[in-house]
Design a protein around this motif. Structure first.
Motif, PDB file in Angstrom:
ATOM      1  N   ARG A  90     -14.150  10.110 -10.509  1.00 39.71           N
ATOM      2  CA  ARG A  90     -13.977  11.526 -10.147  1.00 39.71           C
ATOM      3  C   ARG A  90     -12.107  11.724 -10.121  1.00 39.71           C
ATOM      4  NH1 ARG A  90     -16.375  16.307  -8.922  1.00 39.71           N
ATOM      5  NH2 ARG A  90     -15.181  17.849  -7.523  1.00 39.71           N
ATOM      6  N   TYR A 126      -9.860   9.894 -11.255  1.00 45.12           N
ATOM      7  CA  TYR A 126      -9.372   9.562 -12.414  1.00 45.12           C
ATOM      8  C   TYR A 126      -9.288  10.884 -13.542  1.00 45.12           C
ATOM      9  CZ  TYR A 126      -8.661   7.485 -16.994  1.00 45.12           C
ATOM     10  OH  TYR A 126      -7.990   7.152 -18.399  1.00 45.12           O
ATOM     11  N   ARG A 127     -10.536  11.458 -13.617  1.00 43.00           N
ATOM     12  CA  ARG A 127     -10.738  12.687 -14.490  1.00 43.00           C
ATOM     13  C   ARG A 127      -9.715  13.762 -13.869  1.00 43.00           C
ATOM     14  NH1 ARG A 127     -17.294  12.650 -15.432  1.00 43.00           N
ATOM     15  NH2 ARG A 127     -17.374  11.021 -16.920  1.00 43.00           N
ATOM     16  N   GLU A 128      -9.922  13.900 -12.553  1.00 40.42           N
ATOM     17  CA  GLU A 128      -8.998  15.105 -12.186  1.00 40.42           C
ATOM     18  C   GLU A 128      -7.633  14.814 -12.240  1.00 40.42           C
ATOM     19  OE1 GLU A 128     -10.172  15.682  -8.204  1.00 40.42           O
ATOM     20  OE2 GLU A 128     -12.267  16.510  -8.738  1.00 40.42           O
ATOM     21  N   SER A 142      -6.648  15.482 -15.757  1.00 41.77           N
ATOM     22  CA  SER A 142      -6.558  16.771 -16.141  1.00 41.77           C
ATOM     23  C   SER A 142      -5.197  17.548 -15.331  1.00 41.77           C
ATOM     24  CB  SER A 142      -7.765  17.652 -15.413  1.00 41.77           C
ATOM     25  OG  SER A 142      -7.502  18.881 -15.683  1.00 41.77           O
ATOM     26  N   TYR A 171      -0.918   9.561 -22.095  1.00 40.31           N
ATOM     27  CA  TYR A 171      -2.110   8.783 -21.386  1.00 40.31           C
ATOM     28  C   TYR A 171      -1.523   7.539 -20.620  1.00 40.31           C
ATOM     29  CZ  TYR A 171      -5.931  11.596 -23.103  1.00 40.31           C
ATOM     30  OH  TYR A 171      -6.905  12.613 -23.337  1.00 40.31           O
TER      31      TYR A 171
END
Length: 463
Positions: free
Chosen positions: A26, A28-30, A33, A149
């Motif tokens: 979670r 990592y995704r945030e 973003s 990235y």
């Protein structure tokens, strides 16, 4: 379940790993973003700066300016500003005014304000198009997606790696903490394990945890019931010995008187006498077996000289051997073991009685007691018929007799002699085995005890 400690440790570690993985995923995704938003804002700064650069500035000068003002944090990638950022500047008529080295000659994106993803120069790029109406320019700024990235992941991994590396440390701490929490169980087990066989008093521990209280109470309740059971068994054995021996003794006396009164005793009366004798022997053996049972016989072992004890037993029970004109040899020497003298006396008596009863007249019987190192061996051999290999385990069962009452020796028995012997052997932690005697040809009974001290051997012979 093999181990509560292992189960709790692995379960807790699995939960920690799962929660850490989900939270890291979670995060990592945030983080990605948020990194996208920051890079997009950075592109806005690029575009704003480019809109302020004079058209007379050459391409290398513009790249140097971007590198100094906007991209100092990207120097660790060992890439120049030209390769990290692509830009193009067009006038309102759509003519290319300025571009970076890696930017193509054609427009990177349509002249439409906003963000878009485009492919050129062999990479995927994030492109921002802005329009400056005052300067009458269209500015396009682009960043490589792979570089974005890589930068984002390098920052995120620096935060995630410490969490991953802390899992082994957490496992070690959980292992010791769980072990500490389970220590009262080990203390209870040690308190029960270290007791003497005859100690059935309640287990008492200090600071017993609430979760362990039911187990402690159950253990003490079991010990209390065992103590009551043993007391009942003891009373039963004493009462049975009195109640059974008395009428049998009376019957023996009455039959003896009848035999004395009759000039020619009948065969039935003689059979009755034999049956009463067999009944008395059976009762005695049952009582002995009850007393010698390892789970009921509370013993206090003491040093016992096995050779001296064998001499006493043979001397007291030598009359049946003389009546059958058998030759008995006692060989070996003094050998001391820890045991119960009464039980060992019964063991030797049963071995001697079996060897004599089931061997023919004029047979040879030999008992050998010897100590070798830490072991004391007791061997009883005879020249009788022996026991077939297939039946050597069964003869230790209670009330089992080879061929039953039709035994070739014609001697009656209860089938408890060897059962008693095995119980006493187990009670002393010894080993027993049956084999064929190589020298005498009959049965060889071998028992191995643990020795307590060495004695000088000597030989003795009775015949």
């Amino acid at each position: 379940m093999a181990s509560i400690r292992l189960f709790l440790t692995f379960t807790l570690i699995a939960i920690i790993v799962l929660v850490s993985f989900l939270s890291s995923l979670r995060g990592y995704r945030e983080s990605m973003s948020e990194a996208e938003t920051l890079f997009d804002m950075q592109l806005q700064e690029h575009a704003k700066l480019l809109s302020l650069i004079s058209p007379s500035t050459n391409t290398s000068g513009a790249a140097k300016l971007l590198e100094e003002l906007v991209l100092p944090q990207q120097s660790d990638l060992e890439l120049s500003a030209e390769s990290l950022i692509a830009y193009q500047v067009f006038d309102d008529q759509g003519r290319l005014v300025m571009r970076s080295v890696v930017a193509p000659s054609a427009a990177m994106s349509p002249l439409e304000v906003g963000y878009s993803d485009r492919n050129f120069s062999g990479y995927r790029w994030r492109v921002l198009v802005v329009h400056n109406p005052d300067a009458q320019r269209w500015v396009m700024a682009a960043q490589r997606v792979d570089v974005r990235y890589e930068l984002a992941e390098s920052v995120i991994l620096e935060a995630v790696i410490p969490t991953v590396l802390s899992i082994p440390l957490a496992a070690l701490l959980i292992w010791f903490i769980v072990g500490y929490g389970l220590r009262p169980i080990e203390q209870l087990a040690q308190a029960v394990r270290s007791r003497e066989v005859s100690d059935l008093s309640a287990v008492r521990l200090d600071n017993v945890p609430r979760e362990l209280t039911p187990l402690t109470l159950s253990t003490n309740d079991l010990l209390r019931r065992l103590q009551s059971s043993f007391n009942r068994e003891k009373r039963f054995a004493a009462d049975a010995a009195h109640e059974l021996r008395t009428p049998i003794s009376i019957l023996k006396v009455q039959v003896h008187n009848l035999l004395e009164e009759m000039a020619a005793p009948s065969a039935s009366l003689q059979e009755l006498q034999l049956s009463i004798d067999a009944m008395g022997h059976l009762v005695e053996q049952i009582l002995v077996l009850n007393r010698m049972s390892p789970d009921q016989y509370m013993v206090q072992f003491q040093p016992v000289d096995l050779y001296k004890l064998a001499q006493e037993v043979i001397s007291s029970e030598y009359e049946p051997i003389l009546e059958r004109e058998q030759h008995f040899d006692l060989e070996g020497g003094s050998a001391t073991i820890r045991g119960d003298g009464t039980a060992l006396r019964s063991l030797i008596s049963n071995l001697v009685a079996n060897a004599s009863k089931y061997s023919p007249v004029h047979a040879r019987i030999r008992m050998r007691i010897a100590q070798r190192g830490t072991r004391v061996s007791l061997l009883v051999e005879d020249s009788g018929p022996g026991i077939p290999l297939d039946y050597r385990e069964r003869v230790f069962d209670r009330f089992y007799r080879l061929d039953g009452d039709r035994h070739a020796s014609g001697v009656g028995g209860s089938g408890l002699g060897l059962a008693i012997v095995k119980h006493i052997v187990e009670m002393h932690g010894a080993d027993i085995s049956l084999s064929s005697s190589k020298e005498l040809g009959g049965l060889c009974v071998s028992i191995q005890f643990d020795a307590v001290q060495n004695k000088q051997d000597h030989k003795g012979r009775l015949s």
